[in-house]
Design a protein around this motif. Sequence first.
Motif, PDB file in Angstrom:
ATOM      1  N   TYR A 138       0.801  -1.218   0.000  1.00 30.93           N
ATOM      2  CA  TYR A 138       0.000   0.000   0.000  1.00 30.93           C
ATOM      3  C   TYR A 138       0.841   1.279   0.000  1.00 30.93           C
ATOM      4  CZ  TYR A 138      -4.387  -2.500   1.016  1.00 30.93           C
ATOM      5  OH  TYR A 138      -5.508  -3.293   0.958  1.00 30.93           O
ATOM      6  N   ASP A 139       2.160   1.155   0.012  1.00 30.73           N
ATOM      7  CA  ASP A 139       3.010   2.344   0.054  1.00 30.73           C
ATOM      8  C   ASP A 139       2.629   3.311  -1.069  1.00 30.73           C
ATOM      9  OD1 ASP A 139       5.671   3.838  -0.892  1.00 30.73           O
ATOM     10  OD2 ASP A 139       5.892   3.305   1.231  1.00 30.73           O
ATOM     11  N   PRO A 140       2.382   4.585  -0.737  1.00 31.40           N
ATOM     12  CA  PRO A 140       1.871   5.520  -1.758  1.00 31.40           C
ATOM     13  C   PRO A 140       2.865   5.833  -2.873  1.00 31.40           C
ATOM     14  CG  PRO A 140       2.411   6.684   0.276  1.00 31.40           C
ATOM     15  CD  PRO A 140       2.512   5.223   0.581  1.00 31.40           C
ATOM     16  N   ASN A 141       4.154   5.682  -2.618  1.00 34.35           N
ATOM     17  CA  ASN A 141       5.159   6.050  -3.617  1.00 34.35           C
ATOM     18  C   ASN A 141       5.715   4.856  -4.379  1.00 34.35           C
ATOM     19  OD1 ASN A 141       5.070   8.862  -2.878  1.00 34.35           O
ATOM     20  ND2 ASN A 141       6.272   8.336  -1.052  1.00 34.35           N
ATOM     21  N   PHE A 142       6.088   3.801  -3.643  1.00 29.70           N
ATOM     22  CA  PHE A 142       6.770   2.679  -4.271  1.00 29.70           C
ATOM     23  C   PHE A 142       6.005   1.368  -4.138  1.00 29.70           C
ATOM     24  CE2 PHE A 142       9.930   5.675  -2.527  1.00 29.70           C
ATOM     25  CZ  PHE A 142      10.465   6.135  -3.714  1.00 29.70           C
ATOM     26  N   ASP A 160      -3.026   7.277  -1.134  1.00 28.57           N
ATOM     27  CA  ASP A 160      -2.280   6.949   0.085  1.00 28.57           C
ATOM     28  C   ASP A 160      -3.209   6.085   0.932  1.00 28.57           C
ATOM     29  OD1 ASP A 160      -0.678   6.761   2.261  1.00 28.57           O
ATOM     30  OD2 ASP A 160      -0.637   8.907   2.737  1.00 28.57           O
ATOM     31  N   TRP A 161      -3.221   4.788   0.638  1.00 31.62           N
ATOM     32  CA  TRP A 161      -4.254   3.895   1.141  1.00 31.62           C
ATOM     33  C   TRP A 161      -4.311   3.833   2.655  1.00 31.62           C
ATOM     34  CZ3 TRP A 161      -7.521   2.602  -2.524  1.00 31.62           C
ATOM     35  CH2 TRP A 161      -7.075   2.580  -3.839  1.00 31.62           C
ATOM     36  N   ALA A 170     -10.947   0.775   5.244  1.00 34.43           N
ATOM     37  CA  ALA A 170     -11.324  -0.157   4.174  1.00 34.43           C
ATOM     38  C   ALA A 170     -10.114  -0.951   3.680  1.00 34.43           C
ATOM     39  CB  ALA A 170     -11.950   0.615   3.021  1.00 34.43           C
ATOM     40  N   SER A 171      -8.949  -0.301   3.624  1.00 32.51           N
ATOM     41  CA  SER A 171      -7.747  -0.995   3.161  1.00 32.51           C
ATOM     42  C   SER A 171      -7.333  -2.107   4.118  1.00 32.51           C
ATOM     43  CB  SER A 171      -6.602   0.010   2.999  1.00 32.51           C
ATOM     44  OG  SER A 171      -6.927   1.009   2.053  1.00 32.51           O
TER      45      SER A 171
END
Length: 305
Positions: A138-142, A160-161, A170-171
Amino acid sequence: MNIAISTAPAARARISSQWLVITVFLAPAVVLLAIFLLYPLLSSLRLSLVDWTGLGTHSRFVGLANWAHLAQDTVFWRSLWNNVILALASIVIELPISLALAVLLEKAGRGSRILKILYFLPLLMSSVAIGVLFKNIYDPNFGPLNVALRAIGLDIFAQDWLGDTRFSLASTIAVICWQNVPFYMILFLAGLSSLPAELNEAARLDGASEWTIFWRIKLPHLQGAIRTAVLLAVLGSLRYFDLIYVMTGGGPEGSSELMATYMYRTVFSSFQLGYGSTIGSAMFIIVSLVAAIALRMTRRYETEV
């Protein structure tokens, strides 16, 4: 008359020996329950009446002040609501998927052995390992999820989960469902395996379709397993802790906070052992009430096959 009098002492001696055997076999279980269940419960209730940091021996008796504060604690009520959402998601998402997989694997026969092993793997993994794994996914960048979305031109869906209050709960629920589906799948498979094959064959000879067989024979036969699954899903959701704590720690801004994570932070981060014990005692009361209500409701709708 003499025979009756002579046999009375023997009967009493036999009953006494039976009670002695029962006591000897039950004593270890009773002692363990008293040590690991009854004593912590009573200790938690006692600590909920004091103001204590958990350090040192100085505590101040405050009566029901902690309980009065709990009744007005918006963070606690929000965490309870998140637990309710998790419980509903477990029933609505986990159980239907598990039942569908169980029916498909049951129809597949011997060829489903490899699939059963693959589907069961998430349950064998540590919750901490799963939490770390999906935290990276779930990392927003990588993270692989956002990278895949950007690669196919769906940048608008990259989020950005875990860091966004709109998606964090929810994530994490999606990961929890992924982890728990195999358990209920195995539970339903066990129930289907106990169904006599003659019933299915007789229904097919009478011209019943697979859909009719499922609704009229298999589903009623699984009512015990379904009742158990619902009860376990609800109670497990109300006590859930580990994966949420690893992935979000209850954040951001309490959006994924559960009662267990709130209790943990209160005791070990804020050093409010008295108030943390109040939260724990409230959890016990809520879980007990929900268990009693769930058992009563599921038994009410029980029917005979």
